[in-house]
Design an enzyme around this catalytic site. Structure first.
Site, PDB file in Angstrom:
ATOM      1  CG  ASN A  81      -1.861   1.105   1.327  1.00  0.00           C
ATOM      2  OD1 ASN A  81      -1.846   2.001   0.479  1.00  0.00           O
ATOM      3  ND2 ASN A  81      -2.699   1.093   2.346  1.00  0.00           N
ATOM      4  CG  HIS A  84     -13.357   3.575   3.524  1.00  0.00           C
ATOM      5  ND1 HIS A  84     -14.111   4.520   4.172  1.00  0.00           N
ATOM      6  CD2 HIS A  84     -12.073   3.866   3.797  1.00  0.00           C
ATOM      7  CE1 HIS A  84     -13.316   5.348   4.817  1.00  0.00           C
ATOM      8  NE2 HIS A  84     -12.061   4.974   4.594  1.00  0.00           N
ATOM      9  NE  ARG A 109     -10.569  12.414   4.978  1.00  0.00           N
ATOM     10  CZ  ARG A 109     -10.554  11.133   4.620  1.00  0.00           C
ATOM     11  NH1 ARG A 109     -11.449  10.682   3.771  1.00  0.00           N
ATOM     12  NH2 ARG A 109      -9.653  10.319   5.108  1.00  0.00           N
ATOM     13  CD  GLU A 134      -9.251  -1.006   4.478  1.00  0.00           C
ATOM     14  OE1 GLU A 134      -8.852  -0.618   5.597  1.00  0.00           O
ATOM     15  OE2 GLU A 134      -9.475  -0.233   3.541  1.00  0.00           O
TER      16      GLU A 134
END
Ligand code: AMP
Length: 418
Positions: free
Chosen positions: A7, A195, A256, A401
């Site tokens: 990643n 996601h 955010r 993930e």
């Protein structure tokens, strides 16, 4: 099958080596394969004078940590260092790089081109590059990670797993914005969602835990971490999600904004003296929970609420209220809901936030069991937290993930071997 997951961020590179012990993985029917993480690590501050590699060698429940601090000029060197750790005498878990069967790469933005993971070739790289404008902070380092892996290990297959692919089943009425249609055609302005790997992992796990087939279940998956997103999943297919063309949309997050009136941007440009880039930075890094109370870690916010901090209380109330609204909206979208799944840092650990989100939803058949909700505190295990009388099951399912990426990789490698 041994799978390396990469990643790559702009100045970091995370990696994980997994042994997918049972290679007959069946992600379609949710067979839960045995797997084990052999090692994981992160290389940080790539390109800065003082880089850092933190590596964990994992053996069962034990892990040993190794740290290296040195200048790490680029992603190529970062990857070299990571691989050196994987094969190191003390820190290593494999004897040679040839033991790795495949490399899986997390790629954030696949645009409309990819609705499944894919073996990387020239055309896949071209498409990832074509999506740079849609994910300028993520896709370029993701592609760098792929190119470095290809040059270092030319004989190992590379597979791209996209954050957006799970959302490609969203119907047009739900992914369009009410802007001139040509903005969609010319500039690809639409909801993509993010996601996806996490939503896919927890919805697959939910089907197993709820003893059902995923194509029989309607779920609302609630991923609440630093970034937050919610998904409406109808019979295994995502039909709506809260994040939009970018990960700024949806519910408010750590830093955010989530959804705000688009006219606020021009208003603030006119009156604050910020330029567009500065304002973008405020929306992404200085808003959300942090914007309201100065803190973005939910643990700090709870501690502050306990000392009577009114703004921390407001931030928590806003956060849980916005999530409750999305659950209500997705209930209407789905018509019937079998399960609500909480995951990621806040979703998995925050009993108070879950309680606030699920409060007063008995009219929808959603009833949390307050004892079960608290029972699993601090335990990273899947568990049901609904009351006996709840017609909707409520589950906490830790996301993974990397494992989902490794499953996709295994699936593709097996397909190509047939
Ligand atoms: P993630 O992005 O999934 O790693 O989630 C990170 C966030 O989860 C942190 O910023 C915290 O806000 C939140 N978090 C982690 N542990 C807890 C906890 N025990 N209670 C409440 N929030 C937590």
């Amino acid at each position: 099958m041994i799978v390396l997951i990469i990643n790559a961020g702009s100045s970091s590179l995370k990696y994980q080596l997994l042994n997918m012990v049972n290679s007959s993985v069946d992600i379609v029917n949710n067979a839960v394969e045995t797997d084990s993480v052999m090692a994981s690590g992160i290389v940080e501050r790539i390109g800065e004078p003082q880089g850092k590699l933190t590596h964990k060698k994992i053996s069962g429940k034990d892990n040993t940590k190794f740290v290296k601090e040195q200048e790490i000029k680029d992603h190529g060197i970062a990857m070299h260092l990571a691989v050196a750790m994987l094969t190191d005498k003390a820190a290593g878990v494999i004897n040679s790089i040839n033991e790795i069967d495949a490399i899986g790469h997390r790629v954030v933005q696949g645009g409309e081109k990819f609705n499944s993971s894919i073996l990387i070739d020239h055309s896949v790289k071209k498409a990832i590059r074509a999506n740079y404008p849609l994910a300028p902070l993520h896709n370029p380092p993701n592609l760098t990670g792929i190119e470095v892996a290809e040059s270092l290990f030319p004989s190992i297959p590379n597979i791209a797993v996209f954050d957006t692919e799970f959302h490609q089943t969203i119907p047009q009425k739900a992914f369009m914005y009410a802007l001139p249609y040509e903005f969609y055609e010319q500039f690809r302005v639409r909801r993509y969602g993010f996601h996806g790997t996490s939503h896919k992992f927890v919805s697959n796990s939910a089907a197993v835990l709820m003893k059902s087939k995923k194509d029989k279940l309607n779920l609302i998956t609630v991923h609440l971490g630093n970034g937050c997103s919610i998904c409406a999943i109808e019979k295994g297919r995502c039909v709506d999600t809260s994040m939009g063309m970018t990960p700024l949309a949806g519910v408010m997050m750590g830093t955010r904004t989530g959804d705000i009136d688009p006219a606020i941007q021009k208003y603030l440009l006119d009156y604050t003296g910020f330029n567009a880039e500065e304002l973008d930075n405020v929306f992404n890094k200085k808003s959300g929970l942090k914007g309201i109370c100065g803190m973005n870690d939910m643990r700090d916010i709870h501690a502050a609420v306990n000392t009577g901090n009114e703004l921390a209380k407001l931030a928590l109330e806003m956060f849980t209220y916005q999530i409750k609204k999305y659950i209500g909206a997705y209930f209407a979208v789905l018509g019937h809901v079998d399960g609500i799944i909480f995951t990621a840092g806040i979703g998995e650990n925050d009993t108070i936030a879950r309680e606030m989100i699920c409060s007063n939803l008995t009219g929808l058949g959603i009833e949390l069991d307050p004892v079960k909700n608290r029972e699993g505190e601090g335990i990273s295990e899947s568990r049901a937290i609904h009351s006996e009388s709840s017609s909707v099951e409520i589950w906490v399912i830790p996301t993974n993930e990397e494992l989902q990426i490794a499953r996709e990789v295994t699936h593709i490698i097996k397909k190509t071997q047939k």
